[in-house]
Motif scaffolding. Sequence first.
Motif, short mmCIF file in Angstrom:
data_model
loop_
_atom_site.label_atom_id
_atom_site.label_comp_id
_atom_site.label_asym_id
_atom_site.label_seq_id
_atom_site.Cartn_x
_atom_site.Cartn_y
_atom_site.Cartn_z
N TRP A 1 0.81 -1.22 0.00
CA TRP A 1 0.00 0.00 0.00
C TRP A 1 0.84 1.27 0.00
CZ3 TRP A 1 1.74 2.55 4.14
CH2 TRP A 1 2.25 1.79 5.20
N ASN A 2 2.15 1.17 0.27
CA ASN A 2 2.89 2.42 0.57
C ASN A 2 3.22 3.26 -0.67
OD1 ASN A 2 4.75 0.46 -0.15
ND2 ASN A 2 6.29 1.13 1.30
N GLY B 1 6.41 -6.51 -0.35
CA GLY B 1 5.69 -6.41 0.92
C GLY B 1 6.59 -6.84 2.06
N GLY C 1 12.96 -3.77 5.02
CA GLY C 1 14.30 -3.20 5.19
C GLY C 1 14.51 -2.76 6.64
P1 NAD Z 1 2.22 -6.87 3.55
O1 NAD Z 1 3.23 -7.95 3.44
O2 NAD Z 1 1.30 -6.89 4.71
O3 NAD Z 1 1.28 -6.86 2.28
C1 NAD Z 1 1.80 -6.75 0.96
C2 NAD Z 1 0.80 -7.34 0.00
O4 NAD Z 1 0.65 -8.72 0.28
C3 NAD Z 1 -0.60 -6.73 0.07
O5 NAD Z 1 -1.14 -6.70 -1.24
C4 NAD Z 1 -1.35 -7.73 0.92
O6 NAD Z 1 -2.74 -7.73 0.67
C5 NAD Z 1 -0.73 -9.03 0.44
N1 NAD Z 1 -0.81 -10.16 1.36
C6 NAD Z 1 -0.80 -10.17 2.72
N2 NAD Z 1 -0.87 -11.43 3.17
C7 NAD Z 1 -0.92 -12.25 2.08
C8 NAD Z 1 -1.00 -13.65 1.90
N3 NAD Z 1 -1.03 -14.49 2.92
N4 NAD Z 1 -1.03 -14.13 0.64
C9 NAD Z 1 -0.99 -13.30 -0.42
N5 NAD Z 1 -0.92 -11.96 -0.32
C10 NAD Z 1 -0.89 -11.44 0.93
O7 NAD Z 1 3.03 -5.52 3.44
P2 NAD Z 1 2.46 -4.04 3.44
O8 NAD Z 1 2.12 -3.69 4.87
O9 NAD Z 1 1.42 -3.85 2.40
O10 NAD Z 1 3.74 -3.23 2.96
C11 NAD Z 1 4.75 -2.87 3.81
C12 NAD Z 1 5.93 -3.80 3.67
O11 NAD Z 1 6.36 -3.83 2.31
C13 NAD Z 1 7.14 -3.34 4.46
O12 NAD Z 1 7.74 -4.44 5.07
C14 NAD Z 1 8.05 -2.77 3.39
O13 NAD Z 1 9.41 -2.76 3.72
C15 NAD Z 1 7.75 -3.64 2.24
N6 NAD Z 1 8.12 -2.98 0.99
C16 NAD Z 1 9.23 -3.41 0.33
C17 NAD Z 1 9.63 -2.79 -0.83
C18 NAD Z 1 10.85 -3.25 -1.57
O14 NAD Z 1 10.98 -2.92 -2.73
N7 NAD Z 1 11.76 -4.00 -0.95
C19 NAD Z 1 8.88 -1.71 -1.33
C20 NAD Z 1 7.75 -1.29 -0.64
C21 NAD Z 1 7.37 -1.95 0.53
#
Ligand code: NAD
Length: 494
Positions: free
Chosen positions: A167-168, A245, A270
């Motif tokens: 979502w970020n 994520g 990260g």
């Molecule tokens: P999240 O892992 O909770 O969710 C990410 C996505 O996964 C969402 O679309 C969510 O609906 C989906 N999801 C959640 N559980 C799932 C499951 N069991 N099966 C399939 N899909 C599922 O993360 P978030 O809160 O949306 O984002 C924040 C995180 O993302 C932070 O840890 C951040 O560091 C990371 N992030 C990483 C990068 C990168 O490029 N390394 C970039 C942006 C964000």
Amino acid sequence: MSAVDTAPGLTARESELLARVPDGLYIAGRWEAGTQDPIQVQDPATGRVIKRIANARPEDGIRALDAAAEAADAWAATPPRTRAEILRRAFDLLQERRDDFALLMTLEMGKPLAEANGEVTYGGEFLRWFSEEAVRISGRYGSNPEGTGTMVVSQRPVGPSFFITPWNFPLAMATRKIAPALAAGCTVVVKPAELTPLTTLFFAQLLEDAGLPAGVVNVITTSTSGAVSAPIIADPRLRKLSFTGSTPVGRALLAQAGQNVLRTSMELGGNAPFVVFEDADLDAAVNGAMLAKFRNMGQACTAANRFIVHESIAEEFAARVTERVSALRVGRGTDEGVTLGPLIDDRAVASMAALVEDAVSRGARVLTGGAAPEGDGFFFEPTVLVDVQPGSEILREEIFGPILAITTFSTEEEAVARANETEYGLVGYVFTQDLARGQRLIDGVDTGMMGLNTGLVSNAAAPFGGVKQSGLGREGGLEGIHEYLSTKYTLIPA
Ligand code: NAD
């Protein structure tokens, strides 16, 4: 599309924009209404619902994969120049619709409008970059060492791909995957985060307007991500999973992907160190700190998490950042002069409060902020902590919020060891005017990316990604398209 449920507090312009955003599932080039309770999308600055959209079931996800599988051969056979021109038209349309995309991201995610505009620029660059890369996919041709044959190495699209985005950065995290996949000739199913799905839906409409054939990109929005994703990942027609994520969800998805030996790209969490040496240009370090910590309200995987500052300058550094942090203006991202928006939800606010409480209970001092302000929305005061003690949760966890936590060091060896004291390895920031020392840190800090005297490294032309538990694969740069290509070797006897 349906008329928006005009929540109180929305301006006429905001209501009109929200009414133009599709509210269905986008499958095989058609918008479909959902068949169960809709997802309610909130404005995190007010906590109010701003739009209701379709909520996919597992069978909808499989139909989206059907569409991607059906369109796969024709899209792979579409001339690279045609694929490139569609991406380029999408880039141009995004510039025309810049104000709409920026406002939409501010409404559903909360970032200040100026930052949302910055994301339109950044997210758009992936479309332009990969439109240029689409026509430069090449292989190799040459004799084998024995001289008995010709070896031909070519690149083929991996095949139908499934994207799960966070979502970020609602636009950039989608374009960073969609653009290289389309350039390489892959069809896709995208599942955006349920907290900020509107930008991806609006972007799907833009792709259609740019001339993308039906079925090449399909979008499913759902409140049951695990249940909808698992059958797609288990389906033998899927060939690639790309996820951005959190690390725990990434680990679970990698295990699922193992069943069918899928190609995977994992952009995970990260815990970036931000190291400031005694010889640093302090103005640059303070500017870099503000950018690396408070951009996106600290909700970035690249956000500086641990400030590791030489003991001889720590007090001055803390005083100078505190002055800057106290001057940040917190509010709804649409309001003039606001430099820090809300967090994404109430859980994020509670998590900030808990991290501060834990750090303070172990001896940290709060120089500014430290609490959630009264009133509506999911806000947390921008905060500076000093004297943060080893063992504090805030040094171990990804903060994902506007808290700047300072610890000190005395020797270069100690700085490197502390920078590496984490399971993550996405990015590191180093401030020093001694280039030899900077080079030693670049070599010594175990991350996929480094910023030397800068607090922002992201660029569509650069390979973005991490090592250790920050993930696998790279997005952007020359490397990005290879995540969607597989190498094929052929021997032709002489
Ligand atoms: P999240 O892992 O909770 O969710 C990410 C996505 O996964 C969402 O679309 C969510 O609906 C989906 N999801 C959640 N559980 C799932 C499951 N069991 N099966 C399939 N899909 C599922 O993360 P978030 O809160 O949306 O984002 C924040 C995180 O993302 C932070 O840890 C951040 O560091 C990371 N992030 C990483 C990068 C990168 O490029 N390394 C970039 C942006 C964000």
